[in-house]
Scaffold this active site. Structure first.
Site, PDB file in Angstrom:
ATOM      1  N   GLU A  70      -1.752   1.168  11.081  1.00 12.07           N
ATOM      2  CA  GLU A  70      -2.147   2.473  11.151  1.00 12.07           C
ATOM      3  C   GLU A  70      -3.256   2.665   9.902  1.00 12.07           C
ATOM      4  O   GLU A  70      -3.006   2.024   8.964  1.00 12.07           O
ATOM      5  CB  GLU A  70      -0.975   3.414  11.061  1.00 12.07           C
ATOM      6  CG  GLU A  70      -0.615   3.569  12.433  1.00 12.07           C
ATOM      7  CD  GLU A  70       0.797   4.253  12.276  1.00 12.07           C
ATOM      8  OE1 GLU A  70       1.144   5.145  13.154  1.00 12.07           O
ATOM      9  OE2 GLU A  70       1.620   3.923  11.482  1.00 12.07           O
ATOM     10  N   CYS A  97      -7.365   5.679   4.056  1.00 15.67           N
ATOM     11  CA  CYS A  97      -6.153   4.977   3.490  1.00 15.67           C
ATOM     12  C   CYS A  97      -5.579   3.723   4.529  1.00 15.67           C
ATOM     13  O   CYS A  97      -5.272   3.855   5.427  1.00 15.67           O
ATOM     14  CB  CYS A  97      -4.768   6.011   3.590  1.00 15.67           C
ATOM     15  SG  CYS A  97      -2.984   5.372   3.265  1.00 15.67           S
ATOM     16  N   CYS A 111       6.354  -4.518   6.260  1.00 18.73           N
ATOM     17  CA  CYS A 111       6.434  -4.649   4.841  1.00 18.73           C
ATOM     18  C   CYS A 111       7.861  -5.179   4.287  1.00 18.73           C
ATOM     19  O   CYS A 111       8.692  -4.855   4.923  1.00 18.73           O
ATOM     20  CB  CYS A 111       6.297  -3.190   4.018  1.00 18.73           C
ATOM     21  SG  CYS A 111       6.399  -3.551   1.985  1.00 18.73           S
ATOM     22  N   CYS A 132      11.770  -0.442   0.767  1.00 22.40           N
ATOM     23  CA  CYS A 132      12.240   0.978   0.006  1.00 22.40           C
ATOM     24  C   CYS A 132      12.788   1.679   0.961  1.00 22.40           C
ATOM     25  O   CYS A 132      12.409   1.848   2.258  1.00 22.40           O
ATOM     26  CB  CYS A 132      11.003   1.665  -0.637  1.00 22.40           C
ATOM     27  SG  CYS A 132       9.958   0.504  -1.453  1.00 22.40           S
ATOM     28  N   CYS A 191      11.065   4.588   3.046  1.00 22.42           N
ATOM     29  CA  CYS A 191       9.851   4.518   3.629  1.00 22.42           C
ATOM     30  C   CYS A 191       9.783   3.943   5.138  1.00 22.42           C
ATOM     31  O   CYS A 191      10.585   3.033   5.270  1.00 22.42           O
ATOM     32  CB  CYS A 191       8.948   3.421   2.824  1.00 22.42           C
ATOM     33  SG  CYS A 191       7.298   2.907   3.614  1.00 22.42           S
ATOM     34  N   CYS A 231       2.117  10.035   3.669  1.00 24.42           N
ATOM     35  CA  CYS A 231       2.642   9.220   2.868  1.00 24.42           C
ATOM     36  C   CYS A 231       4.010   8.726   3.234  1.00 24.42           C
ATOM     37  O   CYS A 231       4.844   9.422   3.510  1.00 24.42           O
ATOM     38  CB  CYS A 231       2.737   9.209   1.472  1.00 24.42           C
ATOM     39  SG  CYS A 231       1.216   9.616   0.513  1.00 24.42           S
TER      40      CYS A 231
HETATM   41  N1  SAH Z   1       3.434  -0.501  -0.813  1.00 25.24           N
HETATM   42  C1  SAH Z   1       2.599   0.174  -1.723  1.00 25.24           C
HETATM   43  C2  SAH Z   1       1.638   1.074  -0.953  1.00 25.24           C
HETATM   44  C3  SAH Z   1       1.765   1.821   0.160  1.00 25.24           C
HETATM   45  S1  SAH Z   1       3.089   3.035   0.300  1.00 25.24           S
HETATM   46  C4  SAH Z   1       3.487   1.250  -2.685  1.00 25.24           C
HETATM   47  O1  SAH Z   1       4.652   1.067  -2.440  1.00 25.24           O
HETATM   48  O2  SAH Z   1       3.257   1.603  -3.546  1.00 25.24           O
HETATM   49  C5  SAH Z   1       2.024   4.478  -0.680  1.00 25.24           C
HETATM   50  C6  SAH Z   1       2.724   5.438  -1.428  1.00 25.24           C
HETATM   51  O3  SAH Z   1       3.764   6.273  -0.373  1.00 25.24           O
HETATM   52  C7  SAH Z   1       3.925   4.836  -2.309  1.00 25.24           C
HETATM   53  O4  SAH Z   1       3.860   5.446  -3.543  1.00 25.24           O
HETATM   54  C8  SAH Z   1       5.198   5.164  -1.362  1.00 25.24           C
HETATM   55  O5  SAH Z   1       6.298   4.846  -2.212  1.00 25.24           O
HETATM   56  C9  SAH Z   1       5.159   6.617  -0.778  1.00 25.24           C
HETATM   57  N2  SAH Z   1       6.093   6.735  -0.073  1.00 25.24           N
HETATM   58  C10 SAH Z   1       6.414   5.767   0.863  1.00 25.24           C
HETATM   59  N3  SAH Z   1       7.609   6.657   1.495  1.00 25.24           N
HETATM   60  C11 SAH Z   1       7.187   7.985   1.514  1.00 25.24           C
HETATM   61  C12 SAH Z   1       7.707   9.120   1.961  1.00 25.24           C
HETATM   62  N4  SAH Z   1       8.844   8.983   2.899  1.00 25.24           N
HETATM   63  N5  SAH Z   1       7.324  10.133   1.386  1.00 25.24           N
HETATM   64  C13 SAH Z   1       6.251  10.250   0.418  1.00 25.24           C
HETATM   65  N6  SAH Z   1       5.862   9.214  -0.151  1.00 25.24           N
HETATM   66  C14 SAH Z   1       6.203   8.071   0.376  1.00 25.24           C
HETATM   67 FE1  SF4 Z   2       6.652  -1.390   1.308  1.00 31.82          FE
HETATM   68 FE2  SF4 Z   2       6.807   1.181   2.023  1.00 31.82          FE
HETATM   69 FE3  SF4 Z   2       7.809   0.207  -0.311  1.00 31.82          FE
HETATM   70 FE4  SF4 Z   2       5.337   0.573  -0.193  1.00 31.82          FE
HETATM   71  S1  SF4 Z   2       6.795   2.173  -0.061  1.00 31.82           S
HETATM   72  S2  SF4 Z   2       6.527  -1.278  -0.731  1.00 31.82           S
HETATM   73  S3  SF4 Z   2       5.081   0.154   2.048  1.00 31.82           S
HETATM   74  S4  SF4 Z   2       8.616  -0.321   2.102  1.00 31.82           S
END
Ligand code: SAH
Ligand code: SF4
Length: 342
Positions: free
Chosen positions: A90, A105, A112, A116, A119, A331
């Site tokens: 996406e 973006c 990934c 986390c 996410c 995000c």
């Molecule tokens: N993998 C990288 C970049 C992609 S995520 C990273 O983790 O930094 C981009 C941002 O969205 C990151 O700061 C991530 O922590 C945040 N993010 C992920 N899940 C989210 C959620 N459910 N609500 C808000 N931000 C989120």
């Molecule tokens: Fe991967 Fe999502 Fe964590 Fe970014 S926030 S490192 S995309 S699992």
């Protein structure tokens, strides 16, 4: 078949050489791809019909497909793009009413591995890295589809860009040189892959580094980001300091706010302490709901309280505007849901 999107001028010259055409033809093709964002060779109208026919025998503009396109009520566009191997990512285009900026973006990986807990992308697991061409194709596709010129790029789509650093750096170079998007308008966001932060510090590329910190101490961070076990906060801080020293650039600290988990007074104090000697701006990201956990977004009052506690330390603090949440484009919501994988 050559895919013209993503080729440098030198690479396009090899194709025009093959067709015994002048270097000027290569320059024209390059402009059509990057500045005028055409979808087909037939649209390259300053090339003769005969030359276009020859070119069509050996090249196409792109082999990427828009599988789904969604428009949010706030104007955000989300694309589900399909590559020839059937994998999808996406890409989101954000426009802000009061600014001329158009921010893409982009995704750097399919899925990934970092996993986390908050996410949606992480829940898919890691599938594969994107090539640098697949990264820049995302921006070209947006430009072709909207007829607009992207001005800013954030690596905040699916995937951990620093775990695909070679392709990300190649793509950045092309954004820089071919799209004329300055490195300072490109932001790479990472969960904190320490050796790669060191590597990035040693490159010439003056992009902005954003670090997904999300917790002020080891206990909370390892609960929501497994990467904390491998790359814990004290070492992360050393790597960030080194990055700032080497590049002279201010970094962005991203801090996800989850109700009752990391939005307390205690967390704010610890965060101030952690960041006190780091040259950074802070970007608070109120949690966006994803289907697979029961975290909650804090109330606006607690977001504002947390913000002002941080501001008292003298740092610049912004709260990230939520874009496109009605189409799961905000995000952390990028999962390929429209594709039926979640
Ligand atoms: N993998 C990288 C970049 C992609 S995520 C990273 O983790 O930094 C981009 C941002 O969205 C990151 O700061 C991530 O922590 C945040 N993010 C992920 N899940 C989210 C959620 N459910 N609500 C808000 N931000 C989120
Ligand atoms: Fe991967 Fe999502 Fe964590 Fe970014 S926030 S490192 S995309 S699992």
């Amino acid at each position: 078949m050559y895919i013209l999107s993503g080729l440098t001028l030198d690479e396009i010259e090899k194709i025009t050489d093959e067709l015994h055409a002048s270097k000027f033809r290569a320059r024209q093709i390059h402009n059509w791809i990057y500045l005028k964002s055409v979808s087909s060779i037939d649209e390259m109208t300053d090339l003769s019909v005969k030359f276009r026919e020859e070119l069509k025998k050996i090249a196409v503009v792109t082999n990427i497909k828009i599988k789904v396109k969604q428009t949010s009520s706030d104007g955000t566009l989300k694309y589900l793009l399909e590559f020839p191997d059937g994998e999808c990512v996406e890409t989101v285009l954000m426009r802000f009413d009061n600014r001329a900026n158009l921010t893409a973006c982009v995704s750097s990986q399919v899925g990934c591995a970092v996993n986390c807990s908050f996410c949606a992308t992480g829940k898919r697991g890691f599938i594969r890295n994107l090539t640098y061409k697949e990264i820049i194709e995302q921006v070209l596709t947006i430009q072709r589809d909207t007829g607009l010129k992207v001005t800013n790029i954030v690596f905040m789509g699916q995937g951990e860009p620093l775990l695909n650093l070679d392709n990300v750096l190649k793509a950045m170079k092309i954004f820089n040189e071919n799209f004329q998007i300055g490195a300072r308008r490109i932001t790479v966001s990472t969960a904190g892959i320490i050796p790669k932060i060191k590597e990035l510090a040693n490159t010439e590329m003056q992009s902005t580094l954003a670090i997904s910190l999300h917790a002020p101490n080891h206990e909370i961070r390892k609960q929501i980001m497994p990467v904390e076990n491998k790359y814990p906060l004290p070492e992360l801080k050393q790597a960030l300091k080194n990055y700032i020293d080497k590049t002279g650039r201010r970094i962005t600290v991203e801090y996800l706010l989850i109700k009752d988990l990391n939005d307390t007074l205690e967390s704010a104090k610890q965060l101030v302490q952690y960041l006190h000697d780091l040259k950074c701006n802070i970007n608070l990201i109120p949690y966006n709901p994803t289907a697979k956990n029961d975290y909650q977004r804090p109330s606006n009052n607690s977001i504002m309280r947390f913000k002002s506690l941080l501001e008292q330390s003298g740092k610049k603090v912004t709260v990230r505007l939520e874009r496109g949440s009605d189409i799961d484009a905000a995000c952390g919501q990028l999962s390929g849901k429209a594709q039926g994988t979640v």
